[in-house]
Design an enzyme around this catalytic site. Sequence first.
Site, PDB file in Angstrom:
ATOM      1  N   SER A  61      62.171  58.728  34.189  1.00  0.00           N
ATOM      2  CA  SER A  61      61.313  57.979  33.261  1.00  0.00           C
ATOM      3  C   SER A  61      60.653  58.827  32.174  1.00  0.00           C
ATOM      4  O   SER A  61      60.056  58.274  31.252  1.00  0.00           O
ATOM      5  CB  SER A  61      60.237  57.219  34.035  1.00  0.00           C
ATOM      6  OG  SER A  61      60.825  56.122  34.678  1.00  0.00           O
ATOM      7  N   LYS A  64      61.603  57.987  28.736  1.00  0.00           N
ATOM      8  CA  LYS A  64      61.018  56.833  28.022  1.00  0.00           C
ATOM      9  C   LYS A  64      60.135  57.279  26.854  1.00  0.00           C
ATOM     10  O   LYS A  64      59.934  56.525  25.903  1.00  0.00           O
ATOM     11  CB  LYS A  64      60.226  55.963  29.010  1.00  0.00           C
ATOM     12  CG  LYS A  64      61.130  55.323  30.081  1.00  0.00           C
ATOM     13  CD  LYS A  64      60.320  54.678  31.205  1.00  0.00           C
ATOM     14  CE  LYS A  64      61.231  54.076  32.280  1.00  0.00           C
ATOM     15  NZ  LYS A  64      60.480  53.582  33.440  1.00  0.00           N
ATOM     16  N   TYR A 188      70.258  52.286  29.441  1.00  0.00           N
ATOM     17  CA  TYR A 188      68.985  52.687  30.065  1.00  0.00           C
ATOM     18  C   TYR A 188      69.227  53.677  31.211  1.00  0.00           C
ATOM     19  O   TYR A 188      68.558  54.711  31.316  1.00  0.00           O
ATOM     20  CB  TYR A 188      68.248  51.429  30.551  1.00  0.00           C
ATOM     21  CG  TYR A 188      67.091  51.710  31.471  1.00  0.00           C
ATOM     22  CD1 TYR A 188      65.890  52.223  30.988  1.00  0.00           C
ATOM     23  CD2 TYR A 188      67.192  51.469  32.848  1.00  0.00           C
ATOM     24  CE1 TYR A 188      64.833  52.505  31.841  1.00  0.00           C
ATOM     25  CE2 TYR A 188      66.141  51.737  33.704  1.00  0.00           C
ATOM     26  CZ  TYR A 188      64.964  52.259  33.204  1.00  0.00           C
ATOM     27  OH  TYR A 188      63.919  52.534  34.051  1.00  0.00           O
ATOM     28  N   TYR A 240      52.022  54.954  35.294  1.00  0.00           N
ATOM     29  CA  TYR A 240      51.987  53.604  35.884  1.00  0.00           C
ATOM     30  C   TYR A 240      50.606  53.304  36.467  1.00  0.00           C
ATOM     31  O   TYR A 240      49.602  53.590  35.826  1.00  0.00           O
ATOM     32  CB  TYR A 240      53.092  53.440  36.958  1.00  0.00           C
ATOM     33  CG  TYR A 240      54.380  54.078  36.526  1.00  0.00           C
ATOM     34  CD1 TYR A 240      55.079  53.552  35.443  1.00  0.00           C
ATOM     35  CD2 TYR A 240      54.873  55.232  37.127  1.00  0.00           C
ATOM     36  CE1 TYR A 240      56.242  54.151  34.993  1.00  0.00           C
ATOM     37  CE2 TYR A 240      56.037  55.840  36.682  1.00  0.00           C
ATOM     38  CZ  TYR A 240      56.700  55.294  35.623  1.00  0.00           C
ATOM     39  OH  TYR A 240      57.828  55.898  35.184  1.00  0.00           O
ATOM     40  N   VAL A 258      60.753  59.692  38.460  1.00  0.00           N
ATOM     41  CA  VAL A 258      60.978  59.740  39.908  1.00  0.00           C
ATOM     42  C   VAL A 258      61.855  60.916  40.354  1.00  0.00           C
ATOM     43  O   VAL A 258      62.020  61.142  41.543  1.00  0.00           O
ATOM     44  CB  VAL A 258      61.567  58.426  40.497  1.00  0.00           C
ATOM     45  CG1 VAL A 258      60.543  57.329  40.563  1.00  0.00           C
ATOM     46  CG2 VAL A 258      62.817  57.998  39.770  1.00  0.00           C
TER      47      VAL A 258
HETATM   48  N1  GLN Z   1      65.799  55.103  36.804  1.00  0.00           N
HETATM   49  C1  GLN Z   1      64.566  54.752  37.445  1.00  0.00           C
HETATM   50  C2  GLN Z   1      64.494  53.240  37.570  1.00  0.00           C
HETATM   51  O1  GLN Z   1      64.897  52.580  36.674  1.00  0.00           O
HETATM   52  C3  GLN Z   1      63.412  55.291  36.659  1.00  0.00           C
HETATM   53  C4  GLN Z   1      62.094  55.037  37.301  1.00  0.00           C
HETATM   54  C5  GLN Z   1      61.100  56.159  37.179  1.00  0.00           C
HETATM   55  O2  GLN Z   1      61.404  57.319  36.907  1.00  0.00           O
HETATM   56  N2  GLN Z   1      59.852  55.838  37.468  1.00  0.00           N
HETATM   57  O3  GLN Z   1      64.062  52.715  38.574  1.00  0.00           O
END
Ligand code: GLN
Length: 304
Positions: A61, A64, A188, A240, A258
């Site tokens: 993430s 992003k 994505y 988050y 993650v």
């Molecule tokens: N690829 C992960 C997902 O879409 C990314 C989530 C994350 O890093 N928080 O669930």
Amino acid sequence: MQEILDDIAEVMSTATERGQVADYIPELAAVNPNQFAISVALPNGQTYSSGCAQQLFSIQSISKVFSLTLALGKLGDAVWNKVGREPSGDPFNSIVQLEHEQGKPRNPFINAGAIAIVDAIMMGHEPKELLAEILQFVRFIANDNSIAIDEKVALSELATGHRNTALASFMASFGRIEHEIPQVLGTYYHQCSISMSCEQLARSGLFLVSDGVNKSTGIRVVSSRRARRINSLMLMCGHYDGSGEFAYRVGLPGKSGVGGGILAIAPNKASIAVWSPGLDKIGNSKLGTVALEMLVQRTGWSIF
Ligand code: GLN
């Protein structure tokens, strides 16, 4: 700086509470939880590191931040018709708010928001073309052409991404997705599957340190106003439903993934990347956060 980073890495090497590695795909589940790295990139081009700072990991993430930056470049303020800019207070993959808010994600850093951003910047292009553009952008800001996508991770994400499919379909039911869902999600997942080392990641954040200019290369990436705004979103939404806790403990704009990485920006001071694959319950790197807390205590870099 080297002494501070070595001290932090030393403490982290003996930590026993390391969190849980993400286990939703085999590629992440197999990562050794005992690893730790930290890198600090300074605007003058110097980089200090400790731990396994050359080791590649899945940025997930953190990507992003890069897709949002691209989207703001392509669409300007029209981005905010697609996604909001408020903290969600919900987990990264939550669907609950979407119904109340007519399919408009709260911010670009939760999964729904990042998927909406990919849809917004696809603009009729083939996924391959958009992916090439995202990767090119990341290589450009990190000043490193070796950065690549881990195809295996992307394919595993695709195979297990039922919840992301649900998020995309739910947004589409409100007429908020313009392209074919498999194309948007495929892009994505590949974006999330970019592999980087802590050193590369720290360098990629330099443009957010110095008002939009990567001073180590002398190149302006975004306007100073835009850099400030991306930083403010990272501070408020980058972790988050753990964003408040991260601001309280670290006091820097930050974005987690993650894969266990965190990119944190100390405005006018440094871009910092940490990596430790064990996550807390919210999905943010457990030791990565502790390490940033220690770094900020030693340097006084908190923005507060
Ligand atoms: N690829 C992960 C997902 O879409 C990314 C989530 C994350 O890093 N928080 O669930």
